[in-house]
Design an enzyme around this catalytic site. Sequence first.
Site, PDB file in Angstrom:
ATOM      1  N   SER A 223      -9.915  -0.284   7.396  1.00 42.57           N
ATOM      2  CA  SER A 223      -9.228  -0.092   6.121  1.00 42.57           C
ATOM      3  C   SER A 223      -8.560  -1.340   5.562  1.00 42.57           C
ATOM      4  O   SER A 223      -8.113  -1.344   4.419  1.00 42.57           O
ATOM      5  CB  SER A 223      -8.192   1.030   6.238  1.00 42.57           C
ATOM      6  OG  SER A 223      -8.837   2.274   6.330  1.00 42.57           O
TER       7      SER A 223
ATOM      8  N   LYS B 154       0.849  -1.191   0.000  1.00 45.73           N
ATOM      9  CA  LYS B 154       0.000   0.000   0.000  1.00 45.73           C
ATOM     10  C   LYS B 154       0.886   1.244   0.000  1.00 45.73           C
ATOM     11  O   LYS B 154       1.871   1.312   0.748  1.00 45.73           O
ATOM     12  CB  LYS B 154      -0.901  -0.025   1.232  1.00 45.73           C
ATOM     13  CG  LYS B 154      -1.912   1.119   1.324  1.00 45.73           C
ATOM     14  CD  LYS B 154      -2.785   0.930   2.552  1.00 45.73           C
ATOM     15  CE  LYS B 154      -3.801   2.039   2.726  1.00 45.73           C
ATOM     16  NZ  LYS B 154      -4.644   1.835   3.930  1.00 45.73           N
TER      17      LYS B 154
ATOM     18  N   SER C 265      -9.408   1.886   3.349  1.00 43.18           N
ATOM     19  CA  SER C 265      -8.554   2.630   2.443  1.00 43.18           C
ATOM     20  C   SER C 265      -7.558   1.771   1.674  1.00 43.18           C
ATOM     21  O   SER C 265      -6.935   2.240   0.730  1.00 43.18           O
ATOM     22  CB  SER C 265      -7.792   3.703   3.223  1.00 43.18           C
ATOM     23  OG  SER C 265      -6.899   3.125   4.155  1.00 43.18           O
TER      24      SER C 265
END
Length: 534
Positions: free
Chosen positions: A209, A105, A185
Amino acid sequence: MKRYSVLLVLLLFGCTATATSNKNIDVQSLSAADMSEGIRSGQMSSEQIVRAYLSRIAEMDRQGPNVQSIIALNPDALKEARQRDEEVRQGKVRGELHGIPFLVKDNIETIELPTTAGSLALAANETKRDAPIIARLRAQGAIVLGKTNLSEWANFRSNDSISGWSGIGGQTRNPHSLDRSACGSSSGSGAAIAAQFAPLAIGTETNGSIMCPAAMNGIVGFKPTVGLLSRTHIVPISSTQDTAGPMTRSVKDAALMLTAMAGTDPADQATVLADTSKTDYAAALDGNIKGMRIGVMRFAQGNVPGVTSAFEEALQVLENKGAILVDITDFKPPQGMWPKALKVLETEFKVTLNHYLENSAEAVKTRTLASLIEFNNNSEREQVLFDQSLFISSEETKGLQDPDYLEALDTILSATRDQGIDKLLAEHNVSVLVMPSRPPSFLIDAVYGDTYPGGSVGAGWLAAIAGYPIVTVPMGEVKGLPVGFGVIGQAWDDAKVLNVGFAYEQASKKILQPRFAEGPFDLDQTQNAMRPYQ
């Protein structure tokens, strides 16, 4: 800028392979554990695996279904794969993940690529350093394949945000139905694993997330106990709730990643107990839950019929494995908890982000939250879809000694720990808690932002705020869209939580292959009903 040319460089570089390395390999049918065994036995090579994933990414992420899950690729990935293969030939295997590629990420620092949190303000944030969790994976022989898209600033910029959108990466789409959200996210990590662009990915979670994108993309996601994994060199939100975690297609692969990443970091005080608390999480997976008392969080079941029926089927799987199920019907957080929870995040965000920006790459010009707000106000792209209301409210907070912050922190930790998860486990004499993870994915909406029409399915927020471990495992589908089965435990019960998820996964085998459908007119379960009767 280098970031935007990385994919082309990799594709050109990849054309120089030998005939042996071009031998086809079906990565879609293999887990990371399978690949690890194949590499060590000589039945396949790391180069074959990396090349296969790069080819699939080139065909499907910015072309074809256009998932848009990856921001940048490592230009040295193939070179590193060849080095791992040479090490195997020399009898040197670094660890269980030797030669296995993984995605990161893009709020986690790696040596070879910028770390942007999806924001144009951090496009030049090339720190040339690895986060400790990345260094630990490299020490095991794993290879950074690239950086994944995310909800910008880990979805802490606006109350009206669109999950999976960032200024740099654009909008990530759900591989099961491309009109649907990949949630956030860790949107890119979830979508990329579902699309099988890599066997392993890292997400981060403050509140949902990892859980939401894992559940809505139909994969395994694990949020560990806060403090098991270092947060150093990760763009922060909350010193209380932040953690990284694995996102994979199997519980065993998640356990392999967790084992490699776990450990104490002197720079992160939260990890002081990590070395004494960690174990070999993959070795601990035996799937034995016979006689285990499991709390069924009926209050978090929701009222989506397809989710309810899938959950009842999952509970039957647990009973068939010998578990003893105990219904828990009532639980409510204290009145006024949600504004206090937001107060904690806003306060900690300003403090931790300002510290991170002070230590970002020299080329980064925005060195404070206030300067980020100004940057966005002057950007032609950053606020086209939604505002920065959370940035503004966070900038107005008064620091970690503010009495209102301290009172809010005490309230939410008590509500989710001793009066929350700990109390539920103790009062009902159960080892873990289970629930549906989330409702099916919602539509991407550029006008109104995220909506959650499935209502109050799941209670992952309890584990998120408490800092306790939680896993989501595929639980099947509702009208072609994945849903997940969630397991929550107490602090440092990571191995137990993973093992319950493993037991369910192995008995149910509910993972879905993505259809890359364009919407309900293209999904097998709904397409005929969407057209006139013949």
